[in-house]
Design a protein around this motif. Structure first.
Motif, PDB file in Angstrom:
ATOM      1  N   PHE A 110     -90.002  99.627   5.019  1.00  0.00           N
ATOM      2  CA  PHE A 110     -90.565 100.669   3.627  1.00  0.00           C
ATOM      3  C   PHE A 110     -91.902 100.773   3.997  1.00  0.00           C
ATOM      4  N   ARG A 111     -92.136 102.413   3.309  1.00  0.00           N
ATOM      5  CA  ARG A 111     -93.768 102.276   3.785  1.00  0.00           C
ATOM      6  C   ARG A 111     -93.530 103.484   2.510  1.00  0.00           C
ATOM      7  N   LEU A 112     -95.298 103.105   2.009  1.00  0.00           N
ATOM      8  CA  LEU A 112     -95.701 103.267   0.375  1.00  0.00           C
ATOM      9  C   LEU A 112     -97.164 103.785   0.752  1.00  0.00           C
ATOM     10  N   SER A 113     -96.846 105.043   0.393  1.00  0.00           N
ATOM     11  CA  SER A 113     -97.562 106.041   0.696  1.00  0.00           C
ATOM     12  C   SER A 113     -98.413 105.914  -1.658  1.00  0.00           C
ATOM     13  N   LEU A 114    -100.277 106.394  -0.962  1.00  0.00           N
ATOM     14  CA  LEU A 114    -100.728 106.461  -2.657  1.00  0.00           C
ATOM     15  C   LEU A 114    -101.727 107.403  -1.772  1.00  0.00           C
ATOM     16  N   GLU A 115    -101.369 108.710  -3.022  1.00  0.00           N
ATOM     17  CA  GLU A 115    -102.287 109.889  -2.947  1.00  0.00           C
ATOM     18  C   GLU A 115    -103.660 109.862  -4.506  1.00  0.00           C
ATOM     19  N   HIS A 116    -104.467 109.899  -4.312  1.00  0.00           N
ATOM     20  CA  HIS A 116    -105.165 110.182  -5.356  1.00  0.00           C
ATOM     21  C   HIS A 116    -105.750 112.133  -5.422  1.00  0.00           C
ATOM     22  N   ARG A 117    -105.478 112.621  -6.406  1.00  0.00           N
ATOM     23  CA  ARG A 117    -105.623 114.498  -6.402  1.00  0.00           C
ATOM     24  C   ARG A 117    -106.579 115.018  -7.138  1.00  0.00           C
ATOM     25  N   LEU A 118    -107.569 114.939  -7.284  1.00  0.00           N
ATOM     26  CA  LEU A 118    -108.381 115.727  -7.919  1.00  0.00           C
ATOM     27  C   LEU A 118    -108.512 117.658  -7.913  1.00  0.00           C
ATOM     28  N   ASP A 119    -108.738 117.496  -9.771  1.00  0.00           N
ATOM     29  CA  ASP A 119    -108.283 118.928  -9.792  1.00  0.00           C
ATOM     30  C   ASP A 119    -108.341 119.056 -11.404  1.00  0.00           C
ATOM     31  N   GLY A 120    -109.765 120.349 -11.140  1.00  0.00           N
ATOM     32  CA  GLY A 120    -110.814 120.000 -12.659  1.00  0.00           C
ATOM     33  C   GLY A 120    -110.936 119.325 -12.907  1.00  0.00           C
ATOM     34  N   GLN A 121    -110.395 118.580 -14.392  1.00  0.00           N
ATOM     35  CA  GLN A 121    -110.538 117.601 -15.395  1.00  0.00           C
ATOM     36  C   GLN A 121    -109.271 116.936 -15.179  1.00  0.00           C
ATOM     37  N   SER A 122    -108.734 117.221 -14.046  1.00  0.00           N
ATOM     38  CA  SER A 122    -107.656 116.092 -13.977  1.00  0.00           C
ATOM     39  C   SER A 122    -107.631 115.079 -12.748  1.00  0.00           C
ATOM     40  N   LEU A 123    -106.826 114.251 -12.847  1.00  0.00           N
ATOM     41  CA  LEU A 123    -106.335 113.038 -11.869  1.00  0.00           C
ATOM     42  C   LEU A 123    -105.093 112.903 -11.545  1.00  0.00           C
ATOM     43  N   SER A 124    -104.515 113.267 -10.178  1.00  0.00           N
ATOM     44  CA  SER A 124    -102.819 113.177  -9.897  1.00  0.00           C
ATOM     45  C   SER A 124    -103.141 111.399  -9.190  1.00  0.00           C
TER      46      SER A 124
END
Length: 289
Positions: A110-124
């Motif tokens: 498997f490959r597990l990728s984890l992304e953290h991304r900011l957009d204004g007052q939001s985190l995804s």
């Protein structure tokens, strides 16, 4: 040794460790902290990723085609070093790939990728699972972020959980960490739950379905966090009784059934990917107040 990096914009900053690709802090520009700090007196976790199982396996043994493998609660990813593969000012991506060591306890590629991304007052936060092997890849996946309770600046204020869909979803009881009976009544009334520490005297509240794709955790007359979920049908709420945090956990997969089989493919909401397939799962949290 784990390495911690920071992503930021003009409203938020986030620290992420290479160990488990786990978020270590979420701070607004005014200096307020929103994420639990991992104080070992209560719970050392902050925001672990749960893979390839969510919750417990019977006797911590996972079965694949009748063969058993040792598997601790919530899986192996949260205790593994991820590789940083991309970083910008306001986003980062880490990955974990299968090795001989992981295949000894979870016999799949498997490959597990984890992304953290900011957009204004939001985190995804977005997880992508890819099947890099030849066999069908079964797994469960989930997020386990812990947020301060009370929220910053809201000491003494009543806190509530409000579902976007206004539903009263059914809730199940854990039995020794495994999925037990469905309780007779939902704690939500017209989509609203008044939060009290006593709700968690008997472990987590788990809603297998019906909680919808969004909710708000907020303080009366104070700040709030709105969550949006993508491809995550199960929701759990948990704290150690009396602890100053609340975990808001969206999942695709749950613990094994109490008294049931240890087979991975029989666990509730297990995903199965064919060779070469991938699937994304994620949540976003937006700070208000």
């Amino acid at each position: 040794m784990p390495q911690t990096i920071r992503i930021a914009n003009d409203q938020l900053s986030v620290d992420v460790s290479s160990l488990g690709a786990e978020m270590q802090s979420l701070q607004s520009a005014d200096g307020r902290d929103w994420l639990w700090n991992g104080d070992a007196a209560w719970w050392t976790g902050r925001s672990p990723i749960l893979f390839p199982i969510v919750g417990k396996a019977p006797d911590d043994l996972l079965a694949v085609n009748g063969k058993t493998y040792p598997m601790a609660q919530h899986g192996l990813a949260r205790r593994r070093e991820f590789q940083l593969v991309e970083q910008t000012e306001d986003a980062c991506c880490h990955k974990l790939v299968s090795t001989a060591e992981t295949r000894a306890v979870y016999p799949f590629d498997f490959r597990l990728s984890l992304e953290h991304r900011l957009d204004g007052q939001s985190l995804s936060v977005t997880a992508t699972v890819e099947n890099t092997g030849d066999a069908l890849l079964p797994f469960g996946i989930g997020f386990h972020p812990a947020f301060l309770w009370p929220l910053p600046g809201a000491d003494g204020k009543p806190h509530t959980m409000t579902l976007d869909n206004g539903a009263e979803p059914g809730v199940v009881q854990l039995e020794g960490g495994l999925i037990g009976k469905t309780l007779p009544a939902s704690p939500f009334k017209a989509g609203r739950l008044a939060l009290e520490h006593s709700l968690f005297d008997n472990d987590a509240l788990i809603f297998p379905e019906g909680a919808g794709t969004g909710l708000t955790f907020g303080a009366e007359g104070g700040p709030s966090l709105h969550f949006a979920f993508d491809n995550l049908p199960n929701i759990a709420l948990w704290q150690k009784p009396g602890a100053p945090f609340l975990c808001i956990e969206p999942w695709h997969g749950m613990a094994a059934h109490a008294g049931g089989t240890a087979e991975l493919v029989e666990r509730p909401y297990t995903v199965a990917l064919a060779k070469g397939e991938s699937m994304r799962f994620g949540f976003a949290v937006t700070i208000s107040g």
